[in-house]
Design a protein around this motif. Structure first.
Motif, PDB file in Angstrom:
ATOM      1  N   MET A  62       0.841  -1.197   0.000  1.00 46.09           N
ATOM      2  CA  MET A  62       0.000   0.000   0.000  1.00 46.09           C
ATOM      3  C   MET A  62       0.881   1.254   0.000  1.00 46.09           C
ATOM      4  N   SER A  63       0.631   2.171  -0.901  1.00 50.07           N
ATOM      5  CA  SER A  63       1.433   3.389  -0.983  1.00 50.07           C
ATOM      6  C   SER A  63       1.057   4.353   0.126  1.00 50.07           C
ATOM      7  N   LEU A  64       1.966   5.265   0.434  1.00 51.87           N
ATOM      8  CA  LEU A  64       1.701   6.248   1.481  1.00 51.87           C
ATOM      9  C   LEU A  64       0.536   7.148   1.134  1.00 51.87           C
ATOM     10  N   SER A  65       0.274   7.269  -0.166  1.00 53.32           N
ATOM     11  CA  SER A  65      -0.792   8.172  -0.602  1.00 53.32           C
ATOM     12  C   SER A  65      -2.162   7.488  -0.584  1.00 53.32           C
ATOM     13  N   GLU A  66      -2.182   6.186  -0.255  1.00 54.93           N
ATOM     14  CA  GLU A  66      -3.439   5.460  -0.336  1.00 54.93           C
ATOM     15  C   GLU A  66      -4.354   5.808   0.833  1.00 54.93           C
ATOM     16  N   LYS A  67      -5.641   5.990   0.507  1.00 55.43           N
ATOM     17  CA  LYS A  67      -6.638   6.293   1.534  1.00 55.43           C
ATOM     18  C   LYS A  67      -7.226   4.963   2.012  1.00 55.43           C
ATOM     19  N   ASN A  68      -6.582   4.329   2.990  1.00 53.00           N
ATOM     20  CA  ASN A  68      -6.961   2.971   3.338  1.00 53.00           C
ATOM     21  C   ASN A  68      -8.246   2.899   4.160  1.00 53.00           C
ATOM     22  N   ASN A  69      -8.907   4.044   4.388  1.00 56.64           N
ATOM     23  CA  ASN A  69     -10.183   3.998   5.102  1.00 56.64           C
ATOM     24  C   ASN A  69     -11.361   3.854   4.147  1.00 56.64           C
ATOM     25  N   LEU A  70     -11.120   3.872   2.855  1.00 55.02           N
ATOM     26  CA  LEU A  70     -12.179   3.645   1.883  1.00 55.02           C
ATOM     27  C   LEU A  70     -12.317   2.148   1.602  1.00 55.02           C
ATOM     28  N   HIS A  71     -13.461   1.761   1.050  1.00 52.68           N
ATOM     29  CA  HIS A  71     -13.726   0.363   0.729  1.00 52.68           C
ATOM     30  C   HIS A  71     -12.633  -0.183  -0.195  1.00 52.68           C
ATOM     31  N   PRO A  72     -12.223  -1.449   0.000  1.00 52.07           N
ATOM     32  CA  PRO A  72     -11.135  -2.015  -0.823  1.00 52.07           C
ATOM     33  C   PRO A  72     -11.373  -1.950  -2.332  1.00 52.07           C
ATOM     34  N   ARG A  73     -12.645  -1.978  -2.764  1.00 53.50           N
ATOM     35  CA  ARG A  73     -12.916  -1.904  -4.201  1.00 53.50           C
ATOM     36  C   ARG A  73     -13.107  -0.477  -4.698  1.00 53.50           C
TER      37      ARG A  73
ATOM     38  N   LYS B   1     -14.237  12.373   7.950  1.00 52.79           N
ATOM     39  CA  LYS B   1     -15.687  12.218   8.048  1.00 52.79           C
ATOM     40  C   LYS B   1     -16.063  10.768   8.331  1.00 52.79           C
ATOM     41  N   ASN B   2     -16.803  10.552   9.414  1.00 51.50           N
ATOM     42  CA  ASN B   2     -17.306   9.236   9.752  1.00 51.50           C
ATOM     43  C   ASN B   2     -18.803   9.190   9.489  1.00 51.50           C
ATOM     44  N   SER B   3     -19.246   8.105   8.912  1.00 53.91           N
ATOM     45  CA  SER B   3     -20.668   7.891   8.683  1.00 53.91           C
ATOM     46  C   SER B   3     -20.938   6.411   8.822  1.00 53.91           C
ATOM     47  N   ARG B   4     -22.194   6.023   8.628  1.00 51.08           N
ATOM     48  CA  ARG B   4     -22.529   4.621   8.754  1.00 51.08           C
ATOM     49  C   ARG B   4     -23.769   4.310   7.931  1.00 51.08           C
ATOM     50  N   ILE B   5     -23.863   3.063   7.519  1.00 50.93           N
ATOM     51  CA  ILE B   5     -25.043   2.581   6.812  1.00 50.93           C
ATOM     52  C   ILE B   5     -25.849   1.737   7.776  1.00 50.93           C
ATOM     53  N   LEU B   6     -27.110   2.052   7.914  1.00 54.05           N
ATOM     54  CA  LEU B   6     -28.035   1.230   8.681  1.00 54.05           C
ATOM     55  C   LEU B   6     -28.794   0.363   7.678  1.00 54.05           C
TER      56      LEU B   6
ATOM     57  N   VAL C  52     -35.769  -9.170  10.597  1.00 49.90           N
ATOM     58  CA  VAL C  52     -35.060 -10.422  10.864  1.00 49.90           C
ATOM     59  C   VAL C  52     -33.549 -10.197  10.837  1.00 49.90           C
ATOM     60  N   GLN C  53     -33.109  -9.303   9.946  1.00 57.08           N
ATOM     61  CA  GLN C  53     -31.685  -8.999   9.806  1.00 57.08           C
ATOM     62  C   GLN C  53     -31.458  -7.515  10.112  1.00 57.08           C
ATOM     63  N   LEU C  54     -30.347  -7.230  10.773  1.00 62.59           N
ATOM     64  CA  LEU C  54     -30.014  -5.844  11.107  1.00 62.59           C
ATOM     65  C   LEU C  54     -28.503  -5.679  11.123  1.00 62.59           C
ATOM     66  N   LYS C  55     -28.013  -4.674  10.388  1.00 67.02           N
ATOM     67  CA  LYS C  55     -26.569  -4.429  10.333  1.00 67.02           C
ATOM     68  C   LYS C  55     -26.281  -2.935  10.417  1.00 67.02           C
ATOM     69  N   VAL C  56     -25.177  -2.582  11.050  1.00 65.61           N
ATOM     70  CA  VAL C  56     -24.641  -1.225  11.023  1.00 65.61           C
ATOM     71  C   VAL C  56     -23.244  -1.316  10.425  1.00 65.61           C
ATOM     72  N   ILE C  57     -23.056  -0.655   9.288  1.00 61.37           N
ATOM     73  CA  ILE C  57     -21.784  -0.718   8.564  1.00 61.37           C
ATOM     74  C   ILE C  57     -21.081   0.626   8.703  1.00 61.37           C
ATOM     75  N   GLU C  58     -19.935   0.627   9.345  1.00 59.56           N
ATOM     76  CA  GLU C  58     -19.172   1.859   9.561  1.00 59.56           C
ATOM     77  C   GLU C  58     -18.428   2.254   8.286  1.00 59.56           C
ATOM     78  N   MET C  59     -18.430   3.550   7.977  1.00 65.74           N
ATOM     79  CA  MET C  59     -17.699   4.071   6.826  1.00 65.74           C
ATOM     80  C   MET C  59     -16.874   5.274   7.268  1.00 65.74           C
ATOM     81  N   GLN C  60     -15.757   5.484   6.590  1.00 62.93           N
ATOM     82  CA  GLN C  60     -14.923   6.642   6.893  1.00 62.93           C
ATOM     83  C   GLN C  60     -14.306   7.173   5.616  1.00 62.93           C
TER      84      GLN C  60
END
Length: 312
Positions: free
Chosen positions: A1-12, A292-297, A280-288
């Motif tokens: 991973m390069s120093l310039s990479e924003k590793n808090n974003l989704h891998p794809r 800026k921090n946010s989340r998907i319910l 029946v199903q419930l998820k909280v997905i953290e994003m950054q």
């Protein structure tokens, strides 16, 4: 991973590396008018506090990475950050994949974007990356008309996207989800603030934190044209609460209901609301994204077995 990479974003996410402005200018020469060198590092950047520069950057990103041509939005509408919007799409893809080996792709995968706005970002990215189809709804006819212009310029993407006006602002899914409809997901970036005054104060606070308050004009603080994007009565909490109660009326027609939740403190209240409709199903997905921090319910009324056999 390069120093310039924003590793808090989704891998794809295609925007994990810092913006390559030389490459983007090659794609969209108009961006050159806004690119400048940072004196200390000699690296290229733009003035991210200049709305025209940010819009030009967005246009360039959409052209280069998502093959979207002639993207534009009216001045009085929000200009979304592309990397964060792409993250939401990728996390939905993970939800749909579930326990399967591959992410479901193709127009048979159908999403519903609640409050698409004038930018049409989520359908554009979702259609370009995964070839999904979308129904994009909004109460604002001016926003939908601009989406229609974007789609006219992009016929290959447009064949996967249909626009629908919500004529009754009291409802979210009603009259949009028809009895015969089946959606694999719904998504939404709900209005954040409770009032125009709160929205104005929030912008002033943000500009103060950036040291830009002295440059604020009345136009910057005029949210009249974009009120339905920034605020609604009761703000984010009331909007999502309404969404949850309405979702219970379509338990077999949607695999996953999802929404962004900007304020973490709202989660506790929203969980109590969800208990009342008993998903029946419930998820909280953290994003950054950066600072800026946010989340998907995300919630579903389908069992694991039903999710696995939902027709795609």
């Amino acid at each position: 991973m390069s120093l310039s990479e924003k590793n808090n974003l989704h891998p794809r996410n295609l925007h994990r590396d810092r913006y390559d402005f030389e490459l983007l200018v090659q794609t969209n020469p108009k961006l050159k008018n806004f690119v400048q060198k940072v004196k200390v590092t000699d690296k290229l950047t733009i003035d991210f506090d200049n709305p025209k520069a940010v819009k030009s950057l967005n246009e360039s990103l959409l052209m280069h990475y998502y093959h979207v041509q002639n993207w534009d939005i009216p001045e009085d509408f929000l200009c979304p950050p592309i990397p964060g919007r792409a993250d939401y799409i990728h996390y939905i893809a993970d939800l749909l994949q579930g326990n399967h080996s591959e992410i479901p792709k193709g127009p048979s995968v159908k999403g519903l974007d609640i409050g698409v706005g004038a930018n049409c970002i989520y359908p554009l990215i979702g259609s370009s990356v995964y070839n999904w189809s979308f129904v994009a709804s909004d109460t604002n006819m001016k926003a939908l008309e601009n989406c229609a212009k974007i789609l006219e310029n992009n016929p290959e993407i447009a064949k996967n996207i249909s626009l629908q006006q919500q004529l009754n602002s009291r409802f979210i899914f009603k009259d949009i989800i028809e009895p015969q409809d089946q959606f694999h997901f719904t998504m939404c970036n709900p209005p954040f603030h409770q009032s125009a005054e709160e929205a104005k104060k929030g912008t002033i606070r943000k500009l103060n934190n950036l040291g830009l308050q002295k440059n604020v004009s009345n136009k910057t603080l005029n949210f009249g044209g974009i009120s339905d994007e920034l605020w609604c009565d009761g703000g984010e909490l009331k909007f999502i609460t309404q969404m949850i109660f309405e979702s219970a009326k379509y338990p077999q027609q949607v695999m996953w209901f999802t929404t962004l939740v900007s304020k973490k403190e709202h989660l506790k209240s929203l969980m109590k609301v969800l208990e009342k409709v008993n998903p029946v199903q419930l998820k909280v997905i953290e994003m950054q994204q950066g600072q800026k921090n946010s989340r998907i319910l995300a919630w579903s009324f389908l069992s694991e077995n039903q999710l696995n056999h939902f027709k795609i």
